[in-house]
Motif scaffolding. Structure first.
Motif, PDB file in Angstrom:
ATOM      1  N   THR A   7     -45.845-158.451 -45.507  1.00 56.09           N
ATOM      2  CA  THR A   7     -44.767-157.377 -45.186  1.00 56.09           C
ATOM      3  C   THR A   7     -44.682-156.457 -46.301  1.00 56.09           C
TER       4      THR A   7
ATOM      5  N   ARG B  21     -46.244-164.123 -35.162  1.00 54.40           N
ATOM      6  CA  ARG B  21     -45.074-163.264 -35.637  1.00 54.40           C
ATOM      7  C   ARG B  21     -44.555-162.374 -34.423  1.00 54.40           C
TER       8      ARG B  21
ATOM      9  N   TYR C  21     -42.030-149.148 -42.861  1.00 54.22           N
ATOM     10  CA  TYR C  21     -42.101-150.680 -42.913  1.00 54.22           C
ATOM     11  C   TYR C  21     -43.300-151.279 -42.295  1.00 54.22           C
TER      12      TYR C  21
ATOM     13  N   ASP D 109     -37.355-159.252 -37.330  1.00 52.49           N
ATOM     14  CA  ASP D 109     -38.523-160.174 -37.490  1.00 52.49           C
ATOM     15  C   ASP D 109     -38.119-161.605 -37.691  1.00 52.49           C
TER      16      ASP D 109
ATOM     17  N   LEU E  41     -45.200-154.552 -40.723  1.00 52.54           N
ATOM     18  CA  LEU E  41     -45.348-156.026 -40.840  1.00 52.54           C
ATOM     19  C   LEU E  41     -46.898-156.325 -39.997  1.00 52.54           C
TER      20      LEU E  41
ATOM     21  N   THR F 120     -39.259-163.212 -41.167  1.00 51.41           N
ATOM     22  CA  THR F 120     -38.740-163.236 -42.268  1.00 51.41           C
ATOM     23  C   THR F 120     -37.189-163.245 -42.327  1.00 51.41           C
TER      24      THR F 120
END
Length: 366
Positions: free
Chosen positions: A133, A239, A150, A258, A152, A261
């Protein structure tokens, strides 16, 4: 319209676990240092070591936050950069305790200059929240918006949220190095210019799909059957991301949760700054829906796309400023979402005539 400045003379470097890309100088690579190992984050429930062959690493020269570099010891600005460290106050212990993969926000973000002609910050700053991340900030002297992007990464694919405010290859090349051979979905929190400026740098690249900046594009990419009521999903391989439509700031706006996390990415709809609201009734409904969603899930941090508040409660920087030496931290909490929802309910269906300052954000019904 938002002005976009770009620079093509990017340099790359790596210091103390934080990756930096910028324009200050060209520097030679050390071929023996092209392998970067990010150690497992302490407390994670799984092995998170990541070995990547990165052009980001092994560069030589001054780096922001490094000795002698801009903002580092002996350099201007007093800025430091840090990688995730177990035991830091900003390490996500709550996430680890709840079974989520933890990360760290032990980072000092570059924040522009009083005189941008003297600015020597890199084009982008990359902070590894954990091994899969990444949080990326752009230079305020290249674009005052300085949005956060961001990244991921799953076992099979990766997703980036927004392509930023500048149209150069730096963001694309950084992301490509971080994800390796995985395919990338280049998504957008919404369709404003400072979140899609480098779409053209990503479009047409092998293994990269750019989500169209339309409601239909968001629906198709994330399987949102009824906009904006029903959530969508996206799988990256071990994920899962939940995608919630939250129009109001802008018509195509989404938030991403997410599950790995517990991070909730909220774009321009909630962040420590000026919450510009174009469609007041729709925004109120969207934030209530998002608050209801978050109430049933573990939220480690609420992460938006900008910082515009100072560290002083209720005080924001002037819009379009290029220097924020005492800015608020990036991260908000689920409690801030509850606070925003409650305030919007209390304000009612008619938008207020003036902005309303809270300690950590400003409701601004433009």
């Amino acid at each position: 319209m938002r002005s976009i400045a770009s620079r093509s003379d990017a340099y790359q470097d790596h210091v103390h676990g934080a990756c930096w890309i910028g324009h200050a100088q060209r520097i030679a690579y050390d071929a023996s240092m092209l392998a970067l190992t990010i150690e497992p984050v302490a407390g994670a429930g799984r092995h998170l070591a990541l070995v990547m062959a990165l052009g980001l690493c092994g560069c030589r020269g001054m780096t922001p936050g490094g000795p002698g570099g801009p903002g580092g010891p002996g350099g201007p600005g007093g800025m430091t950069a840090g990688a995730p460290k177990a035991g830091d106050a900003t390490t996500d212990r709550a996430g680890a305790a709840s079974g989520l993969v933890p990360g760290s926000l032990a980072v000092h973000w570059m924040h522009g200059s009083a005189d941008c002609t003297q600015n020597s910050d890199p084009e982008i700053q990359v902070h590894p929240y954990n091994a899969t991340t990444y949080i990326i900030r752009q230079n305020k002297c290249q674009n005052f918006e300085a949005p956060f992007v961001y990244l991921l990464i799953g076992t099979q694919a990766a997703l980036s949220l927004d392509t930023g405010a500048t149209d150069t290859p730096a963001l694309r090349e950084t992301i490509k190095r971080l994800i390796g051979a995985r395919p990338l979905l280049a998504a957008h929190s919404h369709a404003h210019g400072d979140h899609k400026a480098s779409d053209g740098q990503f479009a047409g690249q092998p293994g990269i799909t750019v989500v169209a900046n339309t409601v239909a594009g968001q629906q198709a990419a994330f399987g949102i059957t009824t906009w904006p009521e029903t959530p969508g999903h996206h799988e990256l391989g071990d994920r899962t991301l939940d995608v919630i439509a939250i129009p109001g700031h802008e018509t195509t706006h989404i938030a991403i949760y997410d599950r790995q996390t517990g991070l909730l990415l909220t774009g321009d709809s909630l962040y420590p700054g000026l919450l510009f609201i174009r469609d007041w009734p729709t925004y109120r409904t969207s934030m209530h829906r998002l608050a209801q969603f978050a109430a049933t899930r573990p939220i480690t941090h609420v992460l938006g796309a900008h910082i515009e508040m100072t560290a002083t409660p209720k005080v924001s920087y002037p819009y379009r400023t290029t220097y924020q030496p005492n800015e608020h931290v990036l991260q908000l909490t689920a409690a801030h979402l509850v606070e925003l929802d409650a305030a919007l309910i209390e304000l009612g269906p008619d938008k207020p005539a003036q902005p309303i300052a809270h300690d950590d954000f400003v409701i601004d019904p433009t």
